[in-house]
Write an enzyme that holds these catalytic residues in place. Sequence first.
Site, PDB file in Angstrom:
ATOM      1  N   ASP A 267       0.851  -1.362  -0.033  1.00  0.00           N
ATOM      2  CA  ASP A 267      -0.162   0.045  -0.088  1.00  0.00           C
ATOM      3  C   ASP A 267       1.016   1.441   0.069  1.00  0.00           C
ATOM      4  OD1 ASP A 267      -1.315  -2.184   1.008  1.00  0.00           O
ATOM      5  OD2 ASP A 267      -2.719  -1.119   2.374  1.00  0.00           O
TER       6      ASP A 267
ATOM      7  N   GLU B 207      -7.091 -10.628  -4.332  1.00  0.00           N
ATOM      8  CA  GLU B 207      -6.909 -11.703  -3.575  1.00  0.00           C
ATOM      9  C   GLU B 207      -7.877 -12.769  -3.527  1.00  0.00           C
ATOM     10  OE1 GLU B 207      -6.018  -9.250  -0.027  1.00  0.00           O
ATOM     11  OE2 GLU B 207      -3.772  -9.925  -0.224  1.00  0.00           O
TER      12      GLU B 207
ATOM     13  N   LYS C  51     -11.748  -8.677  -6.238  1.00  0.00           N
ATOM     14  CA  LYS C  51     -11.661  -7.928  -5.042  1.00  0.00           C
ATOM     15  C   LYS C  51     -11.302  -6.285  -5.150  1.00  0.00           C
ATOM     16  CE  LYS C  51      -9.695  -8.211  -0.551  1.00  0.00           C
ATOM     17  NZ  LYS C  51      -8.592  -8.472   0.300  1.00  0.00           N
TER      18      LYS C  51
END
Lengths: 768, 768
Positions: A360, A490, A602
């Site tokens: 991130d 994921e 996702k």
Amino acid sequence: MNQDYIQPNEWSILEEGFDVERVKSSESLFSIGNGVMGQRANFEENYSGPSFQGSYIGGVYYPDKTKVGWWKNGYPEYFAKVLNAPNWIGINVFVNDEALDLFTCKKVEDFKRELNMKEGFHRRSFVATLPNDIEISVKATRFLSIIEDELGAIDFEIEVLNSDAEIRFEPYLDGGITNTDANWEERFWKTLEVKSEDDKGFVLSKTLKTEFHVNTYMQSEVLLNGQKQDVDFTETKTEDKLTFSYSIKAEKGQKVSLRKYAGYVTDMNHKRADLVDAASKILDYATKAGFSKLLQEQKEAWEKIWEMADITIEGDVKAQQGIRFNIFQLNQTYLGKDERLNIGPKGFTGEKYGGSTYWDTEAYCIPFYMATKDQQVARNLLTYRYNHLDKAIENAEKLGFTNGAALYPMVTMNGEESHNEWEITFEEIHRNGAMVYAIYNYVRYTGDFDYIPEKGLEVMIAIARFWQQRVNFSEQKNKYVMLGVTGPNEYENNVHNNWYTNYLAKWCIEYCLETIEKVKDAYAEDYKRVMGKTRLNEGEMARWREVAENMYFPYSEKHEVFLQQDGFLDKEIVPIAELDKSQRPINQKWSWDRILRSCYIKQADVLQGFYFFEDHFSKKELEKHFDYYEPITVHESSLSPCVHSIQAALLGRTKQAYEFYLRTSRLDLDDYNKEVEQGCHITSMAGTWMSIVEGFGGMRVKEDQLSFNPTIPEDWKTYSFKVNFRDQILKVKVSADKTVFLLEGDNAIEINVNGKSVEVQPNQELAI
Amino acid sequence: MNQDYIQPNEWSILEEGFDVERVKSSESLFSIGNGVMGQRANFEENYSGPSFQGSYIGGVYYPDKTKVGWWKNGYPEYFAKVLNAPNWIGINVFVNDEALDLFTCKKVEDFKRELNMKEGFHRRSFVATLPNDIEISVKATRFLSIIEDELGAIDFEIEVLNSDAEIRFEPYLDGGITNTDANWEERFWKTLEVKSEDDKGFVLSKTLKTEFHVNTYMQSEVLLNGQKQDVDFTETKTEDKLTFSYSIKAEKGQKVSLRKYAGYVTDMNHKRADLVDAASKILDYATKAGFSKLLQEQKEAWEKIWEMADITIEGDVKAQQGIRFNIFQLNQTYLGKDERLNIGPKGFTGEKYGGSTYWDTEAYCIPFYMATKDQQVARNLLTYRYNHLDKAIENAEKLGFTNGAALYPMVTMNGEESHNEWEITFEEIHRNGAMVYAIYNYVRYTGDFDYIPEKGLEVMIAIARFWQQRVNFSEQKNKYVMLGVTGPNEYENNVHNNWYTNYLAKWCIEYCLETIEKVKDAYAEDYKRVMGKTRLNEGEMARWREVAENMYFPYSEKHEVFLQQDGFLDKEIVPIAELDKSQRPINQKWSWDRILRSCYIKQADVLQGFYFFEDHFSKKELEKHFDYYEPITVHESSLSPCVHSIQAALLGRTKQAYEFYLRTSRLDLDDYNKEVEQGCHITSMAGTWMSIVEGFGGMRVKEDQLSFNPTIPEDWKTYSFKVNFRDQILKVKVSADKTVFLLEGDNAIEINVNGKSVEVQPNQELAI
């Protein structure tokens, strides 16, 4: 959205009315932090209702033993738990010996919380009727100093409304805390000493295994109607806890208050033997300055942050509140002062996920910090990874890679991998590419190419090595393939030829080769040093090139899109819109088995690649891919909506971009994913910032120039943001009919607006 | 092979010489059991060296909390741990107050262990010089009665060789035990009471959570030169432990011995209030009978087992020893008396894996029990699953399946899933097919078709439903595909279209449909009941048929083989023979990441399908597939070599079949997988039996007849086995030049030998 109790306000997060069901969510949303420590907005006084206690110190963690069904070689031995640290906010309050506890009060009225983002404090006020019928009015103000970042301060003020009464304040320190996510309710801290010196209190503790030594400290003052009182106190010590007790009589209508100065000093910054002295000095500083002055300094410090980082939105209070909340939380989490720290996905607002550093940071947070802070801050974030290079090489060795190939960890505190699921740890290797992308992005934005010969190149080489070793040649495809990976999505595991990962791998190699050429020419000394250290030679580079040139990419001729991975078209493709709402979010409603087999995505995966490498593809190609993948994307990662918002804006779909923007900016405030209780989604907040600056503002850096392509959502009158571009501040204000640029600096710059080049003169508005 | 210290012997497992490094391995190899309880061959007296304590009670387990990094919906909440139960074998021994401890003795000579398989006992003898220089000769004999299956007995005999001495025996019961695989060293048992009545001792304990109540009991006798002595004793009680202490003076050359009768009674078989009484009765029976008589009965009982189950091999002692070890251990693990029990993969020899029941039972163990026991035993094993059908339906519901579809658990104690890795629990679904195959196999062998309408059909329908729901239609392939599975080869996870699983699914549906027709015609009542109960209708069956008829099977035109799964040919295919030996076993040397990406196969996968459905394929097809897959198979599952041995035999490759045979039959004795310390591979031992009977003997059942196709390994003079076929015993003895059949029964049977039909008359040898 799943909640809407937060009152719209431009500068504050506000809650009105006391609701037991909302306590945990508000504890997350009203969290405070100063980049070094932070805490959930737990009540100071005892609260016997459902609550999630949390106070966190940056960098302090516990390596919890990894236990899985069947051990798999290469597993990390521990999972890094973010630790709930000793409690210093506690102030038990008794009125005529009756304990104040909002869960058991006869009545709670006028309950208000404010997270004042402009000035950097949390305030809570209410009128409560105690079981003994005494009615009190309470105002509790708390902040963590961003100037003296080991210090926090609380002003807990009480007015007795319906009689005279004796007020007893019991400020305490408690080392006997646990983690909510402890597997066996075990403790992670050992209290070493509970100690007092006059009215200063200390609890010395250490974390088990990691042996971080922390001194939690406090000192309090009692005031009556604003005047400091000389009040006797008693003290109680237990094994883990130190409590001081101050009693004062108040007449009806008088205001009494306890001011508590407290915080942590740790052996990350002090010698262990000095921890009491260090705390004592801070307390002397705090009591001398006093609460009001400290709060004043806090306001001024936040003013400086906002001056650079603020984004304004006129005409849409909720959007304005959302973006400021995001900017505020990012600054509460990481201020860039300490290169050992990083940006945890929950910041200081919860325990979930563990560890502090994920991809991130590189993929989502760097742009925010580059543009709103001194460029050293972003450089520190890159250096953090450079400092972990040896551990990343070790990590790759554990998996069988050789020759200095590096695999950066999925989750880490200190460079070692500390996530423990094979499909993530071993397979979600695209994270490695984000390390290189961050370097590229940083150099592109700042122009600081020096970083590469100095540090970045070693990282890039180690990662290129990894990719070359990670692929294998498929005779069937006559191409290099990458088997057994997990992409950013994921909701798929162990797939073959994830397009995003393959693309990133190829790019990493090519960018590394190209950069080596540049360094060779322009930084002969560094070139020699790096080549010597890494023992890189032409033969190896030729092997890299062979891989990059012959990488396989799954593609559908029929749909004219790159496929997320091999076999994607064997799935049943049903748009999310056709799925019953009762099935959402699928990660709460469906078994893992069903999720894996479904087509649902996702978060941006192929589209993440289109975001990173936007200029490698035509707008038409982007549109095709966006239209293919977005309808089957469930956005159940907080990192998803921002990328889609930026791309929708680029495709001229401002309305859709705005919907994604709202979702990302108010993800926590409106609790879209039904989990804000567990903490806020800090890293995705940087994505929110990008949604405005890169999305609506259309800001890009191309060939050392900023370019803009502004659009504005229908509901907004104007919006504005500032960016620090190469040490000059450019302010951009967009309205429906024009964009105004103002440069705070000394040198005129060339920018590109809607495809046209213009020059912005210093301190002179330019409207387009 | 990794060890060769076991002395070759036809009827016994023998170890000579004391070696601290071998203690744990021998504890596994010399384990004893009686189908109801069992124990590792730990020493009776205190041993301070490395040891792995284990005593186990069939059906007693602990549901250990499942903890994983990120919770996935549908996960089982617990992992079933096989529990180390209270210790009743303990007898501490002191000679003139010096403790006997082989780890600290000055000298240990003539150390011998024998696991007497013919007679069912374990004996250990040695001469030890204690630190006080006293030299003693010890002979300790121990067995678990297979007649009185709650009882065990020990005879611990000492002769002092170099002086007179006082011998003190301290037999004890210890409830304070733990599991080696406990995550946090926590205890799983609570001791409720430590109690004595005269010289009878009891420790009452219960397991935490599951609340199994167990009474561990003992009573001892002291003998001098074989004569029972009246010796006073003292007792010591602690919270968990009861110790009796008996002292006796022995002159040089005299033999003193302690005989200890002990064992468990549990609330699985007795009322809780009766546990002391029940134990007391067994003790009365034991002391009355005495050690020698009990041992005599034990020998006779084992004689009966061997009469039916023995396989003889002349000319190859190691092979003989290997097969008898396998047959012995299988009988120690499961005798088929109790339909609540099953065949744990480690039997009573270790903790590893947890749970008691795997697909091993259906895929590997049924044939052994069908052929060497009354057919009721195999029926009990099928009924075990029938009794778990509701839980299998629940299990499927947790994953989102509906309409009575069943998914049998990967691991279970009571029908609930208790394995906790998604790639196994959710994906290794081929196990479901093995349930149906076992029914098919049972009916084919026994002719007991009644089992199907009575019980089996409901299981078959629930499983057909599962498969139909588990596939989806791929528009790209225009076929039904099965995404996200793990095949028998667990070195791949989350693959698409595992050929074995797809094939099994198709077969399950077709077999179910075909069986329904049969039941409809011949068992109208049952048909009505089952159709009513399951609400199965024509429409649903049509959907099943549609799936079965259009199932996709990955195939390589180039290699003319079915592919293990989609994308298999993208791997680098390098035969295991070319892999350096230092890399083996890959599950200990390689990271999981590398294993997953490699082409290496843990155990028969496509070939497992060829084994189950041998008659669906030509020998040439088998050969092609065998030659493609076997060279890349690492046989790192104990279940692997037997299948390959049978197939090699069928292909006429007797030498290769023999190599596989040795590997399967001496897997534990020679410790091929470097892990025998953790326990023996019980379920694969049934595969060893198959290697001889189905492999070399070539036995099959076709159209209600036995057929044989015998070959014999070069080194063997003869081998023989017996099978119970439909209540008559057929003995088969094979030598290089002929095969002799002898039928113990009343009715002549038709058999097929090398493709020719012959009749075997009762009690009359037939040589071919």
